[in-house]
Structure formats: C-alpha cells, structure tokens
Design a protein around this motif. Structure first.
Motif, short mmCIF file in Angstrom:
data_model
loop_
_atom_site.label_atom_id
_atom_site.label_comp_id
_atom_site.label_asym_id
_atom_site.label_seq_id
_atom_site.Cartn_x
_atom_site.Cartn_y
_atom_site.Cartn_z
N ILE A 94 -8.03 -0.45 -1.75
CA ILE A 94 -7.22 0.50 -0.99
C ILE A 94 -6.61 -0.26 0.17
O ILE A 94 -7.23 -0.47 1.21
N PRO A 104 0.83 -1.21 0.00
CA PRO A 104 0.00 0.00 0.00
C PRO A 104 0.86 1.25 0.00
O PRO A 104 1.94 1.27 0.58
N GLY A 155 -7.47 7.46 -0.87
CA GLY A 155 -7.16 7.58 -2.29
C GLY A 155 -7.44 8.95 -2.83
O GLY A 155 -8.01 9.80 -2.15
N ASP A 163 -13.67 7.63 -1.88
CA ASP A 163 -12.34 7.34 -2.44
C ASP A 163 -11.27 8.17 -1.75
O ASP A 163 -10.18 7.68 -1.45
N ASN A 221 -5.82 0.25 4.73
CA ASN A 221 -6.79 1.22 5.21
C ASN A 221 -6.75 1.25 6.74
O ASN A 221 -6.96 0.24 7.39
N LYS A 259 -0.02 6.67 3.80
CA LYS A 259 -1.22 7.46 4.06
C LYS A 259 -0.86 8.92 4.29
O LYS A 259 0.20 9.23 4.82
#
Length: 391
Positions: free
Chosen positions: A374, A13, A303, A298, A377, A16
């Motif tokens: 995603i 991933p 995202g 999203d 998360n 963030k």
C-alpha cells in the motif's frame, strides 16, 4: 482501491479516501470515545440486569454500530500508525470482550467486584511488583529506548531489492499460478530477515511502547496500580516452539475476547468434551478470529477489504502448532525414554528457534506483503524524528 494496471511495488499510489492529521493526536477524540461507549453500554447492563436478561444479547447491534462509527472518524484523531490502527481493531475486538462478559460467560454486579485473572500473562521480573516510582522510571526509560528504535526504522527506508521482494504474488513463493515472478535467493534472504525483524523486534516495539505509555499515564495519575500493568511480552527463551511463541512470549491482549468465544462454540454449541479435539478446535477458532481482526487493517491503511491474507495466514498457524506437537509426542513419547533427556536441550532449542522463524517466514508474508504494497501510506511511526534532528 484495486489497481488493475499494477506492475510492482513502485507504481504510483492511488489517491487516499481520507486525510490523516500531521500531529500525534488531535482534539477530535470521537474514535476513542466511541470505543469507550461500547464499554459503558456493557458495564451498564452488567451492573443493572441479571445474567439471563435478553437486553444483554440485544445490545449487539449497538456495539457494532459504535464500531462502524469509530472506523469512520479514526483518521481524524491521529496519524501515528499503531495508535491509528488501535481505533480500528480495538472497537472490533471490544465487541467480543463485551459479549463475553454480557452473554457468553456472563458477569453481574457481584462478579466484577473480584479481580479477573488472565492466563499466561508474563510476571514482573523476579516475580516482584516494583513500587510506583521505580515502575514509572523503568517504563519511561524503556519508552525512550523503544522510541529511538522506531525512529531508526522510520529513518531508514528499505533498499530497492527489499521493496521489490514485496511485488504482487511474491508472498506465495513457488505457487506459480499465484506468483508470476521467479524466486531468487534475495527473495528468500530478505523474507527470512524481515520475518525475524518483524516478529521479534519491530512488532513487539510498536505494540509495547503504547502499552507502556498508557501504563505511565494511568499509574502516574493514580488511576491504577503498577500490579495492574504486568509486562506485555514474555521471555524470548520461550520462542523455540510456535506454541511457546504465541502462548507465552507474544502479547495476550486478545486471549480473553477470542478464547471466550471459542470456548462457547466448542463446548456450548458443538458440545465437545475436554480433550485434544476440543483444544485444537479452540486454537483454530482463536486464530481465525485473529485473522478477521488483522484483515481490517487492509481498509484502515488505505485499501479495500481483501480478507484473503489475514484469513489464510492466521488459521494456518495452528497447523504448525499441531505439527510440532506431533513431532514432540513422537520424539519424547516413543523415541526418548530417559526422563532427563526429555528436557529440551540447548541443541533442541536452537533447532526449535530455527523452525519457528522458518515457518513464520513462509506463512506471514501472505498477510504482510499486501499491506507493505500500500504505497503512499500517510501514517507514520514517530511524530518527531530525533535522528533527523541530529544528523
């Protein structure tokens, strides 16, 4: 957040852009306060200005500004997935609600003294509003049951074949230009099972539990009465058509904000008279606005804003409603003449339930699969796992 080297749902991933708290809620309540400020602005103008005042539409930039501020601070308030998303989609939907009451279908100080009714709100079981104590006990029992369901879901990670079914492009099935993967029987089976779970159990539980929690808080503190908290969801028996599913079973919390806008557009701007064209135009506008709302998720879950899923999935749903309306009109209007036979038989209801699930299984992955891809998360379903404690 677009990852051009993406090779499937199991790739690493991206980092963030925000940090989500580990606690259920924090003292940093700026997000709910900012959303509340939207309502305060609208309520102040409703009570202090005439319906024709230009101050009412002029406050739109203020409502939008408060929404953007709420988005920026939402991650600081909670990490619980559904509650966290409320402070993204809530301020957005609240703009429509406020503008309905301020300008599109304006209210004044006299109007708000009368209780407003919203159509298609499910009645209390048996049509009887329970007394406060019984209402609170019933809500607490269902909250505990729904919490256990969410805990079970959070404690059971999906198997690899299900995760692989979310790979980029698989939401498009046989459209080879968009889906580079072969369509397998497992893809179809998992899509059917996931759709049934998401639309009939998971989605309902995740929304309904918070509705009941807020009901317990407000009724328990005496701020509202049980009659002001009717069931959020309707009866499963009405889900044998898409119209029944979304019009009677699914929650109606967005009906007034979006339908108020659609009615204004179709009647005031387009000048459509009441009839089939006006009804279907309203449905399309409402689902389109719902698509814009869901597209915000999203961004909320890590995202960039890629609105294709939401803006394609939800406006397609009215096409399914139009199709089933046409089939029912042909069948009951031209083929079946017996009045008794026009009532949906048990066999017809079974066919209808299958039709609804199949249609949703084809359409909704366009929206759901990109969200499920995603990775990492940081939000969660339950803050404390009873299952992990016991096992």
């Amino acid at each position: 957040m677009e990852n051009t080297s993406y090779s499937g749902p199991l790739s690493s991933p991206p980092p963030k852009a925000f940090k989500v708290p580990e606690s259920l809620v924090t003292w940093d309540a700026r997000a709910p306060l900012l959303m509340g400020a939207q309502t305060v602005v609208a309520a102040t103008l409703i009570c202090s200005t005439p319906k024709s005042s230009l101050l009412r539409p002029a406050c739109l930039p203020i409502l939008i500004g408060l929404m953007y501020l709420a988005w920026q601070v939402a991650p600081a308030f909670t990490g619980q997935g559904v509650l966290y998303s409320f402070w993204w989609v809530g301020p957005y939907a609240n703009i429509f609600h406020c503008m309905n009451n301020l300008y599109l279908h304006p209210l004044d100080d006299n109007d708000i003294r009368h209780e407003m009714k919203i159509s298609n709100v499910p009645p209390f079981p048996g049509g009887v509003v329970p007394p406060r104590a019984r209402f609170l006990l019933h809500q607490c029992i269902l909250i505990a049951l729904q919490y256990l369901i969410m805990d079970l879901l959070a404690s059971s990670p999906p198997p690899p074949d299900v995760v692989d079914g979310w790979a980029r492009g698989k939401e498009w099935l046989w459209i080879s230009a968009l889906n580079p993967h072969p369509v397998t029987f497992d893809d179809l089976k998992n899509r059917f099972i996931e759709c049934t779970m998401n639309w009939y159990i998971v989605g309902r539980v995740m929304n309904d539990i918070w509705y009941r929690i807020f009901a317990v808080i407000f009724v328990g503190l005496g701020l509202s009465e049980p009659k002001q908290w009717p069931p959020l969801y309707g009866d499963y028996k009405d889900t044998y058509t898409l119209r029944g599913y979304f019009g009677k079973f699914w929650h109606q919390t967005l009906r007034w904000p979006f339908q108020g806008v659609s009615s204004y557009v179709t009647r005031q701007i387009l000048g459509l008279r009441r009839g089939a064209v006006e009804r279907y135009a309203n449905i399309f506008i409402v689902f389109f606005l719902s698509g814009t709302l869901h597209s915000i998720l999203d961004v909320a879950f890590g995202g960039h804003w890629r609105p294709v899923g939401g803006l394609l999935c939800f406006p397609v749903l009215p096409l399914g409603i139009m199709f089933e309306d046409a089939v029912q009109w042909l069948w009951y209007g031209l083929i079946v003449e017996n009045a008794e036979a026009k009532r949906a038989s048990w066999f017809g209801r079974i066919i209808g339930h299958v039709w609804v699930v199949l249609f949703l299984a084809i359409v909704t992955p366009i929206f759901n699969y990109p969200l499920q891809r995603i990775d990492g998360n940081p939000t969660y379903l339950v803050p404390w796992s009873i299952i992990h404690t016991l096992v």
